[in-house]
Design a protein around this motif. Structure first.
Motif, PDB file in Angstrom:
ATOM      1  N   PRO A 191       0.764  -1.289  -0.018  1.00  0.00           N
ATOM      2  CA  PRO A 191       0.004   0.032   0.101  1.00  0.00           C
ATOM      3  C   PRO A 191       0.872   1.213  -0.046  1.00  0.00           C
ATOM      4  O   PRO A 191       1.769   1.120   0.485  1.00  0.00           O
ATOM      5  CB  PRO A 191      -0.681  -0.155   1.354  1.00  0.00           C
ATOM      6  CG  PRO A 191      -0.711  -1.676   1.660  1.00  0.00           C
ATOM      7  CD  PRO A 191       0.672  -2.061   1.007  1.00  0.00           C
ATOM      8  N   ILE A 192       0.288   2.270  -0.793  1.00  0.00           N
ATOM      9  CA  ILE A 192       1.179   3.487  -0.708  1.00  0.00           C
ATOM     10  C   ILE A 192       1.504   4.130   0.747  1.00  0.00           C
ATOM     11  O   ILE A 192       2.605   4.886   0.735  1.00  0.00           O
ATOM     12  CB  ILE A 192       0.714   4.513  -1.711  1.00  0.00           C
ATOM     13  CG1 ILE A 192      -0.713   4.988  -1.283  1.00  0.00           C
ATOM     14  CG2 ILE A 192       0.726   4.030  -3.207  1.00  0.00           C
ATOM     15  CD1 ILE A 192      -1.200   6.381  -1.971  1.00  0.00           C
ATOM     16  N   HIS A 193       0.748   4.030   1.529  1.00  0.00           N
ATOM     17  CA  HIS A 193       0.976   4.491   2.837  1.00  0.00           C
ATOM     18  C   HIS A 193       1.997   3.783   3.630  1.00  0.00           C
ATOM     19  O   HIS A 193       2.562   4.432   4.563  1.00  0.00           O
ATOM     20  CB  HIS A 193      -0.270   4.400   3.904  1.00  0.00           C
ATOM     21  CG  HIS A 193      -0.935   3.135   4.202  1.00  0.00           C
ATOM     22  ND1 HIS A 193      -1.825   2.490   3.246  1.00  0.00           N
ATOM     23  CD2 HIS A 193      -0.277   2.224   5.107  1.00  0.00           C
ATOM     24  CE1 HIS A 193      -1.819   1.458   4.015  1.00  0.00           C
ATOM     25  NE2 HIS A 193      -1.095   1.094   4.972  1.00  0.00           N
ATOM     26  N   ASN A 194       2.762   2.849   3.053  1.00  0.00           N
ATOM     27  CA  ASN A 194       3.813   2.092   3.542  1.00  0.00           C
ATOM     28  C   ASN A 194       5.182   2.822   3.057  1.00  0.00           C
ATOM     29  O   ASN A 194       6.199   1.976   3.495  1.00  0.00           O
ATOM     30  CB  ASN A 194       3.950   0.544   3.436  1.00  0.00           C
ATOM     31  CG  ASN A 194       2.961  -0.117   4.443  1.00  0.00           C
ATOM     32  OD1 ASN A 194       2.401   0.774   5.622  1.00  0.00           O
ATOM     33  ND2 ASN A 194       2.670  -1.163   4.417  1.00  0.00           N
ATOM     34  N   ILE A 195       5.152   3.501   1.909  1.00  0.00           N
ATOM     35  CA  ILE A 195       6.437   4.115   1.364  1.00  0.00           C
ATOM     36  C   ILE A 195       6.963   5.179   2.230  1.00  0.00           C
ATOM     37  O   ILE A 195       6.269   6.032   3.044  1.00  0.00           O
ATOM     38  CB  ILE A 195       6.073   4.963  -0.160  1.00  0.00           C
ATOM     39  CG1 ILE A 195       5.377   3.797  -0.916  1.00  0.00           C
ATOM     40  CG2 ILE A 195       7.244   5.504  -0.760  1.00  0.00           C
ATOM     41  CD1 ILE A 195       6.259   2.747  -1.393  1.00  0.00           C
ATOM     42  N   VAL A 196       8.268   5.010   2.381  1.00  0.00           N
ATOM     43  CA  VAL A 196       9.003   6.003   3.419  1.00  0.00           C
ATOM     44  C   VAL A 196      10.198   6.561   2.525  1.00  0.00           C
ATOM     45  O   VAL A 196      10.441   6.322   1.398  1.00  0.00           O
ATOM     46  CB  VAL A 196       9.654   4.920   4.567  1.00  0.00           C
ATOM     47  CG1 VAL A 196       8.717   4.543   5.312  1.00  0.00           C
ATOM     48  CG2 VAL A 196      10.626   4.196   3.789  1.00  0.00           C
ATOM     49  N   PRO A 197      10.609   7.762   2.948  1.00  0.00           N
ATOM     50  CA  PRO A 197      11.884   8.529   2.526  1.00  0.00           C
ATOM     51  C   PRO A 197      12.801   7.552   2.332  1.00  0.00           C
ATOM     52  O   PRO A 197      13.413   6.839   3.169  1.00  0.00           O
ATOM     53  CB  PRO A 197      12.142   9.628   3.585  1.00  0.00           C
ATOM     54  CG  PRO A 197      10.854   9.776   4.246  1.00  0.00           C
ATOM     55  CD  PRO A 197      10.071   8.414   4.436  1.00  0.00           C
TER      56      PRO A 197
END
Length: 167
Positions: free
Chosen positions: A138-144
């Motif tokens: 899910p895109i909410h798990n993308i981090v810097p």
């Protein structure tokens, strides 16, 4: 597939940095982050979400119905009719105003609740490199520092820089 480095935080002028320098500045590498590092960053930075706009309460939705200039003009006309003794005209206009407000209120509140329900059911996913492997998440798990793989039609899940492109 193009590779994009997800960027967040105070990396000034990140768009003009060379890919290797950029990856170093966000403490990442071309094969992406490790699962452990991504989990630490998710804990530190939080999920990759837009600020959720505060849902309007029933009172807010009802109050918004009264902001229409045409509606306020009708209220003024009803008050003017009442002041001149035209009670029937004032009652008719106020009935129309109240019906308009109630219809607008029910439609707007139902639309907001339907949109909120739809947002909770949708789960947009992307593909990122974790431990050198392409992983759908899910895109909410993308981090810097994540390296994201994009294809034609993909949503870009975060601010980023194209590291390489397959023409």
């Amino acid at each position: 597939m193009p590779r994009v480095a997800a960027i967040a935080g105070p990396t000034a002028g990140f768009w003009s940095l060379a890919p290797a320098t950029l990856l170093t500045s966000v403490q990442s590498h071309p094969d992406g982050l490790s699962d452990a590092d991504a989990a630490r960053r998710l804990e530190t930075c939080g999920p990759n979400l837009l600020r959720d706009e505060r849902g309007l309460s029933r009172i807010d939705v009802f109050a918004r119905q009264w902001r229409s200039p045409l509606l306020l003009l009708l209220v003024f006309a009803a008050v003017a009719s009442a002041l001149t003794g035209e009670w029937m005209d004032a009652a008719i206009v106020l009935t129309i105003v109240l019906a308009s407000v109630l219809i607008g209120y029910t439609r707007e509140y139902r639309a907001q609740t339907a949109a909120a329900a739809l947002r909770t059911r949708l789960s947009v996913r992307t593909t990122a490199l974790r431990d050198g492997q392409a992983v759908s998440m899910p895109i909410h798990n993308i981090v810097p520092g994540d390296v994201v793989l994009l294809a034609a039609g993909s949503l870009v899940p975060a601010d980023g820089v194209i590291l390489e492109s397959a023409d």
